[in-house]
Write a protein that holds these residues in place. Structure first.
Motif, PDB file in Angstrom:
ATOM      1  N   GLU A  42     -37.956 -26.722  21.666  1.00 24.28           N
ATOM      2  CA  GLU A  42     -37.640 -27.606  22.784  1.00 24.28           C
ATOM      3  C   GLU A  42     -36.178 -28.046  22.791  1.00 24.28           C
ATOM      4  N   SER A  43     -35.380 -27.484  21.927  1.00 24.10           N
ATOM      5  CA  SER A  43     -33.975 -27.891  21.857  1.00 24.10           C
ATOM      6  C   SER A  43     -33.215 -27.399  23.087  1.00 24.10           C
ATOM      7  N   PRO A  44     -32.227 -28.173  23.552  1.00 22.29           N
ATOM      8  CA  PRO A  44     -31.436 -27.741  24.722  1.00 22.29           C
ATOM      9  C   PRO A  44     -30.538 -26.562  24.369  1.00 22.29           C
ATOM     10  N   LYS A  45     -30.097 -25.882  25.400  1.00 28.17           N
ATOM     11  CA  LYS A  45     -29.213 -24.737  25.186  1.00 28.17           C
ATOM     12  C   LYS A  45     -27.878 -25.228  24.621  1.00 28.17           C
ATOM     13  N   PRO A  46     -27.383 -24.573  23.570  1.00 25.57           N
ATOM     14  CA  PRO A  46     -26.154 -25.065  22.928  1.00 25.57           C
ATOM     15  C   PRO A  46     -24.924 -24.830  23.793  1.00 25.57           C
ATOM     16  N   THR A  47     -23.924 -25.641  23.557  1.00 28.54           N
ATOM     17  CA  THR A  47     -22.644 -25.467  24.238  1.00 28.54           C
ATOM     18  C   THR A  47     -21.761 -24.528  23.421  1.00 28.54           C
ATOM     19  N   MET A  48     -20.643 -24.144  24.008  1.00 29.76           N
ATOM     20  CA  MET A  48     -19.703 -23.260  23.330  1.00 29.76           C
ATOM     21  C   MET A  48     -19.167 -23.918  22.061  1.00 29.76           C
ATOM     22  N   ASP A  49     -18.858 -25.201  22.139  1.00 33.68           N
ATOM     23  CA  ASP A  49     -18.322 -25.903  20.975  1.00 33.68           C
ATOM     24  C   ASP A  49     -19.348 -25.969  19.842  1.00 33.68           C
ATOM     25  N   GLU A  50     -20.586 -26.186  20.192  1.00 29.97           N
ATOM     26  CA  GLU A  50     -21.634 -26.262  19.167  1.00 29.97           C
ATOM     27  C   GLU A  50     -21.808 -24.921  18.460  1.00 29.97           C
ATOM     28  N   VAL A  51     -21.864 -23.847  19.233  1.00 34.20           N
ATOM     29  CA  VAL A  51     -22.062 -22.529  18.631  1.00 34.20           C
ATOM     30  C   VAL A  51     -20.883 -22.180  17.722  1.00 34.20           C
ATOM     31  N   CYS A  52     -19.684 -22.525  18.153  1.00 34.30           N
ATOM     32  CA  CYS A  52     -18.508 -22.249  17.314  1.00 34.30           C
ATOM     33  C   CYS A  52     -18.510 -23.098  16.047  1.00 34.30           C
ATOM     34  N   SER A  53     -19.013 -24.339  16.166  1.00 37.45           N
ATOM     35  CA  SER A  53     -19.033 -25.221  14.990  1.00 37.45           C
ATOM     36  C   SER A  53     -20.001 -24.722  13.912  1.00 37.45           C
ATOM     37  N   TRP A  54     -20.998 -23.939  14.291  1.00 39.99           N
ATOM     38  CA  TRP A  54     -21.948 -23.433  13.312  1.00 39.99           C
ATOM     39  C   TRP A  54     -21.262 -22.533  12.281  1.00 39.99           C
ATOM     40  N   GLY A  55     -20.218 -21.873  12.728  1.00 40.98           N
ATOM     41  CA  GLY A  55     -19.498 -20.999  11.806  1.00 40.98           C
ATOM     42  C   GLY A  55     -18.614 -21.750  10.833  1.00 40.98           C
ATOM     43  N   GLN A  56     -18.410 -23.041  11.072  1.00 42.84           N
ATOM     44  CA  GLN A  56     -17.559 -23.830  10.197  1.00 42.84           C
ATOM     45  C   GLN A  56     -18.265 -24.264   8.916  1.00 42.84           C
ATOM     46  N   SER A  57     -19.542 -24.607   9.036  1.00 42.54           N
ATOM     47  CA  SER A  57     -20.299 -25.022   7.851  1.00 42.54           C
ATOM     48  C   SER A  57     -21.795 -24.945   8.132  1.00 42.54           C
ATOM     49  N   PHE A  58     -22.526 -24.783   7.064  1.00 43.45           N
ATOM     50  CA  PHE A  58     -23.987 -24.740   7.178  1.00 43.45           C
ATOM     51  C   PHE A  58     -24.541 -26.117   7.544  1.00 43.45           C
ATOM     52  N   ASP A  59     -23.869 -27.162   7.098  1.00 44.41           N
ATOM     53  CA  ASP A  59     -24.315 -28.510   7.423  1.00 44.41           C
ATOM     54  C   ASP A  59     -24.308 -28.754   8.931  1.00 44.41           C
ATOM     55  N   LYS A  60     -23.254 -28.293   9.617  1.00 40.92           N
ATOM     56  CA  LYS A  60     -23.180 -28.473  11.066  1.00 40.92           C
ATOM     57  C   LYS A  60     -24.259 -27.670  11.778  1.00 40.92           C
ATOM     58  N   LEU A  61     -24.566 -26.501  11.246  1.00 42.03           N
ATOM     59  CA  LEU A  61     -25.646 -25.686  11.821  1.00 42.03           C
ATOM     60  C   LEU A  61     -26.993 -26.415  11.702  1.00 42.03           C
ATOM     61  N   MET A  62     -27.255 -27.002  10.531  1.00 37.83           N
ATOM     62  CA  MET A  62     -28.554 -27.637  10.305  1.00 37.83           C
ATOM     63  C   MET A  62     -28.684 -28.982  10.993  1.00 37.83           C
ATOM     64  N   ARG A  63     -27.559 -29.624  11.308  1.00 40.07           N
ATOM     65  CA  ARG A  63     -27.623 -30.903  12.027  1.00 40.07           C
ATOM     66  C   ARG A  63     -27.853 -30.722  13.518  1.00 40.07           C
ATOM     67  N   CYS A  64     -27.658 -29.522  14.017  1.00 39.48           N
ATOM     68  CA  CYS A  64     -27.804 -29.263  15.457  1.00 39.48           C
ATOM     69  C   CYS A  64     -29.201 -28.670  15.735  1.00 39.48           C
ATOM     70  N   PRO A  65     -30.000 -29.297  16.613  1.00 38.22           N
ATOM     71  CA  PRO A  65     -31.328 -28.744  16.913  1.00 38.22           C
ATOM     72  C   PRO A  65     -31.269 -27.310  17.426  1.00 38.22           C
ATOM     73  N   ALA A  66     -30.308 -27.019  18.306  1.00 42.54           N
ATOM     74  CA  ALA A  66     -30.176 -25.647  18.813  1.00 42.54           C
ATOM     75  C   ALA A  66     -29.753 -24.690  17.696  1.00 42.54           C
ATOM     76  N   GLY A  67     -28.971 -25.175  16.758  1.00 40.27           N
ATOM     77  CA  GLY A  67     -28.566 -24.353  15.622  1.00 40.27           C
ATOM     78  C   GLY A  67     -29.749 -24.016  14.731  1.00 40.27           C
ATOM     79  N   ARG A  68     -30.610 -25.009  14.480  1.00 38.17           N
ATOM     80  CA  ARG A  68     -31.805 -24.742  13.677  1.00 38.17           C
ATOM     81  C   ARG A  68     -32.731 -23.765  14.369  1.00 38.17           C
ATOM     82  N   CYS A  69     -32.789 -23.873  15.688  1.00 41.24           N
ATOM     83  CA  CYS A  69     -33.644 -22.956  16.443  1.00 41.24           C
ATOM     84  C   CYS A  69     -33.144 -21.515  16.320  1.00 41.24           C
ATOM     85  N   ALA A  70     -31.839 -21.318  16.483  1.00 37.25           N
ATOM     86  CA  ALA A  70     -31.263 -19.974  16.367  1.00 37.25           C
ATOM     87  C   ALA A  70     -31.399 -19.452  14.934  1.00 37.25           C
ATOM     88  N   PHE A  71     -31.209 -20.318  13.961  1.00 32.62           N
ATOM     89  CA  PHE A  71     -31.318 -19.919  12.561  1.00 32.62           C
ATOM     90  C   PHE A  71     -32.767 -19.549  12.215  1.00 32.62           C
TER      91      PHE A  71
END
Length: 250
Positions: free
Chosen positions: A109-138
């Motif tokens: 049910e997570s919203p579609k990620p923005t460009m900034d969010e998707v790019c931030s996932w590559g910066q650290s695993f912590d940012k990926l796991m803090r984002c609901p859309a990031g956890r969904c993609a992961f």
């Protein structure tokens, strides 16, 4: 003439003929008694003969009514069938608990990620796991590697650590243990012996911190092992391309 008759009778009496008549009568009486006794025996034998048959039929009826599901008749009223139905209901209830424990629901049910969010996932695993859309993609990526249980366990521990009700803590701890810690579970996560020993001790009196060590170990495993492959996977690259194409239109 009368004198001759009297003499004849006296002669017969002298021969002892007077004793034969009573003896014959006694024999007849004995025969009658024997015949009546035989008739009673025959009648009694017929009655006693039917009794075992009735007992045998009654026994067969009892055996049929008590027939078990392992016998050839497969009686519908068998107690073993009732036990199987209760076991099936118990498994269904447990399965419903498992679904609730393993599916937090925030990924789908997570919203579609923005460009900034998707790019931030590559910066650290912590940012990926803090984002609901990031956890969904992961999570979608982990499914392709058949290791989705690692993320599901981490999410279950996150929810579990927020619980304060003691009775609910005990129940959720049991479900998490059965789903992800038990060696009999198909969704068992990879933990070292030290962490397993800690969990086994903590399960005696579960608290909201029972799985802290295990959660940290699985988080580290995903960060070191799965996260680098996710960043190079088609799942991430396609998502990055999709949001980048939509960026000028927004």
């Amino acid at each position: 003439m009368p004198t001759d008759v009297i003499k004849a009778k006296n002669y017969l009496l002298s021969l002892g003929i007077h004793g034969e008549i009573p003896m014959g009568s006694e024999r007849m009486e004995m025969r009658k008694r024997q015949m009546s006794g035989q008739q009673e025996l025959v009648a009694g034998g017929t009655t006693t003969g039917t009794a075992p048959a009735q007992h045998e039929q009654a026994g067969q009826g009892e055996r049929a009514s008590n027939a078990c599901c392992f016998c050839w008749c497969c009686c519908c009223s068998c107690s073993c069938l009732t036990v199987r139905n209760e076991d099936r209901e118990e498994r269904n209830r447990k399965a419903s608990h498992d679904v609730k424990a393993e599916d937090p629901g925030d990924c789908e049910e997570s919203p579609k990620p923005t460009m900034d969010e998707v790019c931030s996932w590559g910066q650290s695993f912590d940012k990926l796991m803090r984002c609901p859309a990031g956890r969904c993609a992961f999570r979608q990526f982990l499914r392709t590697e058949f290791s989705e249980e690692n993320l599901l366990f981490w999410l279950a521990c996150e929810e579990f650590s927020k619980e304060t009700n003691k009775s609910i803590i005990s129940e959720k701890a049991r479900l998490i243990y059965e789903d992800y810690i038990s060696i009999l579970s198909p969704k068992e996560v990879s933990l070292d012996s030290r962490v397993r020993e800690v969990i086994n001790r903590n399960m005696l009196e579960p608290t909201s911190h029972t799985f802290d060590d295990a959660q940290l170990q699985i988080y580290t495993l995903m960060q070191r092992d799965s996260y680098p492959r996710f960043m190079n996977s088609p799942v991430y690259k396609n998502l990055l391309k999709s949001v980048s194409e939509q960026c000028p239109e927004s």
